[in-house]
Write a protein that holds these residues in place. Structure first.
Motif, PDB file in Angstrom:
ATOM      1  N   THR A   1       0.745  -1.103   0.212  1.00 52.52           N
ATOM      2  CA  THR A   1      -0.486  -0.117  -0.139  1.00 52.52           C
ATOM      3  C   THR A   1       0.223   1.378  -0.249  1.00 52.52           C
ATOM      4  O   THR A   1       0.604   2.822  -0.977  1.00 52.52           O
ATOM      5  CB  THR A   1      -0.559   0.185   1.539  1.00 52.52           C
ATOM      6  OG1 THR A   1      -1.319  -1.070   1.649  1.00 52.52           O
ATOM      7  CG2 THR A   1      -1.756   1.443   1.108  1.00 52.52           C
TER       8      THR A   1
ATOM      9  N   THR B   1      -4.363  -0.885   7.384  1.00 51.30           N
ATOM     10  CA  THR B   1      -4.541  -1.349   6.197  1.00 51.30           C
ATOM     11  C   THR B   1      -5.472  -2.155   6.813  1.00 51.30           C
ATOM     12  O   THR B   1      -6.541  -3.494   6.098  1.00 51.30           O
ATOM     13  CB  THR B   1      -3.794  -1.960   5.457  1.00 51.30           C
ATOM     14  OG1 THR B   1      -2.152  -2.665   6.466  1.00 51.30           O
ATOM     15  CG2 THR B   1      -2.761  -1.479   4.395  1.00 51.30           C
TER      16      THR B   1
ATOM     17  N   ASN C   1      -5.793  -3.447  -0.801  1.00 50.00           N
ATOM     18  CA  ASN C   1      -4.341  -2.014  -0.704  1.00 50.00           C
ATOM     19  C   ASN C   1      -4.917  -1.205  -1.742  1.00 50.00           C
ATOM     20  O   ASN C   1      -4.998   0.312  -0.714  1.00 50.00           O
ATOM     21  CB  ASN C   1      -3.121  -2.814  -0.997  1.00 50.00           C
ATOM     22  CG  ASN C   1      -2.792  -3.712  -0.662  1.00 50.00           C
ATOM     23  OD1 ASN C   1      -3.244  -4.082   0.771  1.00 50.00           O
ATOM     24  ND2 ASN C   1      -1.947  -4.461  -1.246  1.00 50.00           N
TER      25      ASN C   1
END
Length: 432
Positions: free
Chosen positions: A113, A171, A248
């Protein structure tokens, strides 16, 4: 920071060397302490004119490497003498207060990410560079970036007093590093330090349904669509490049939008869509590195967290010969047993804790033992190929850390890659 007062760098390695180079370039005096300095560490400190430190001296600031536990007795001693213990991220924020930073953490996916956010920002015309837990060290990029996108581990987030990020990303939150944090609650508390210093007007991007205490504006993402905050679709999931995980991408998109708006930069849907289409997966994150007939070899050496290993098992094409091993760090195996059912035909156990991990998974297994890391990985890859019926996936998603036989997860992944390519060569040789 007063350049006449020495700073103590506690722990060298990749992060500490970055701190040393940065402080030397700023003309800040620095001492160093490391229990096991490498020859490269010692050569660098000598070249920079750094002085060996002493716990009996008084330091106002100690910059501790992420690998040093926050409750290390030496750090307790230094704090008792009046030192503030920080990490490289806070040092960067204090020394470069006008540099916008996006922080990214999570149990899995934070590296990918981070790279994707930096890519999207560059596509939008900003000189964005990634650093931190991902190579290079953050302090190596702060003087070359218009925006810094920082991957933050739980170790780094133990030492971020006063850090305020205009945009932060979580995340996901799973289970990891219990060998360091001891409890899941302590691990999660470290992760949540990413938003502790945020205020109203800052943005926290996190998975839909995850509730965390924060003063920031929350922007939830879901892996089922790629949208901006106002609901505008940027790209259908079907157009994401292979190897880019939808979750992501969804998180990166919202973080990029938030930073662009923070800077007063235009948010252009078509530009962002083009950035997503041109994104490249990070090497070593669920990467197909070779094929032998209808068998693919997938390297996910960084998959040592339960949530990351589970994702790898769910993405890999069955039947799967699953390479498991290294040094166990307290992984929760129950979700992995469920994810493996009907997909994994054999576990190939290797390394220090491979046999114990395989036993805990309760699946048919083969143990391989090699003379060293490279030999072990060659044997494991061969055993994986032999365990499959001519199709499927040999998957390195090892659960354990690499430090029993390798320098780091990258070295382990490289060994797997070499082993897979050697098998390709061996199976395509023409007999004399």
């Amino acid at each position: 920071m007063n350049p006449t007062e020495p700073v103590l760098i506690y722990g060298l390695g990749r992060s500490g060397r970055g701190v040393a180079r940065f402080l030397a370039a700023q003309g800040v005096r620095a001492d160093w302490l490391d229990a096991r300095p490498s020859p490269d560490d010692e050569a660098l400190t000598t070249a920079l004119g750094l002085t060996p430190g002493d716990l009996t001296r008084s330091y106002a600031t100690v910059v501790a490497a992420p690998g040093v536990p926050i409750d290390h007795p030496d750090l307790d001693t230094l704090r008792a003498s009046g030192a503030e213990v920080i990490g490289e991220v806070v040092l960067a924020a204090r020394m470069r207060p006008t540099l916008p930073m996006i922080g990214v953490t999570g149990t899995a996916g934070k590296g990918s990410t981070t790279v994707l956010i930096a890519h999207l920002l560059r596509v939008c015309g900003l000189n964005a560079l990634e650093g931190g837990n991902i190579d290079p060290p953050l302090l190596d990029v702060v003087d070359h970036a218009e925006v810094a996108v920082v991957e933050l581990s739980s170790f780094q987030l133990e030492r971020v007093p006063g850090l305020r990020l205009p945009v932060a990303v979580i995340t996901n939150l799973g289970v990891d590093h219990l060998d360091r944090h001891r409890t899941v609650d302590a691990y999660h508390a470290a992760k949540l330090n990413i938003t502790a210093g945020q205020e109203a007007g800052d943005v926290l991007v996190l998975p839909a349904g995850l509730d965390v205490p924060t003063r920031a504006t929350v922007c939830p993402f879901e892996a089922v669509h790629l949208r901006l905050v106002d609901g505008s679709e940027v790209l259908p999931l079907s157009e994401l490049p292979e190897g880019i995980h939808p979750a992501n991408a969804a998180a990166a998109l919202l973080a990029t939008e938030a930073l662009l708006r923070h800077l007063g930069h235009p948010v252009e849907v078509e530009v962002l869509a083009g950035g997503l289409r041109s994104a490249q997966p990070v090497s070593g994150r669920f990467e197909t590195v070779a094929r032998v007939g209808n068998v693919q070899f997938v390297e996910d050496s960084i998959a040592t967290r339960t949530i990351a290993v589970q994702a790898a098992l769910e993405r890999a094409r069955p039947p799967i010969a699953w390479l498991v091993g290294g040094r166990d760090k307290g992984a929760d195996l129950a979700p992995l047993r469920r994810a493996a059912q009907g997909r994994v035909s054999r576990v190939i156990a290797f390394g220090e804790d491979g046999p114990a991990l395989a036993a805990g998974l309760g699946l048919p297994s083969t143990t391989v033992v090699g003379a060293d890391g490279d030999d072990t990985m060659q044997r494991a890859a061969r055993a994986g190929l032999d365990a499959l019926p001519g199709h499927g996936t040999v998957l390195l998603a090892p659960i354990g850390t690499s430090f029993d036989q390798f320098r780091d997860y990258k070295a382990r992944g490289d060994a797997f890659r070499r082993a897979a390519l050697a098998l390709v060569h061996a199976t395509t040789e023409t007999p004399a």
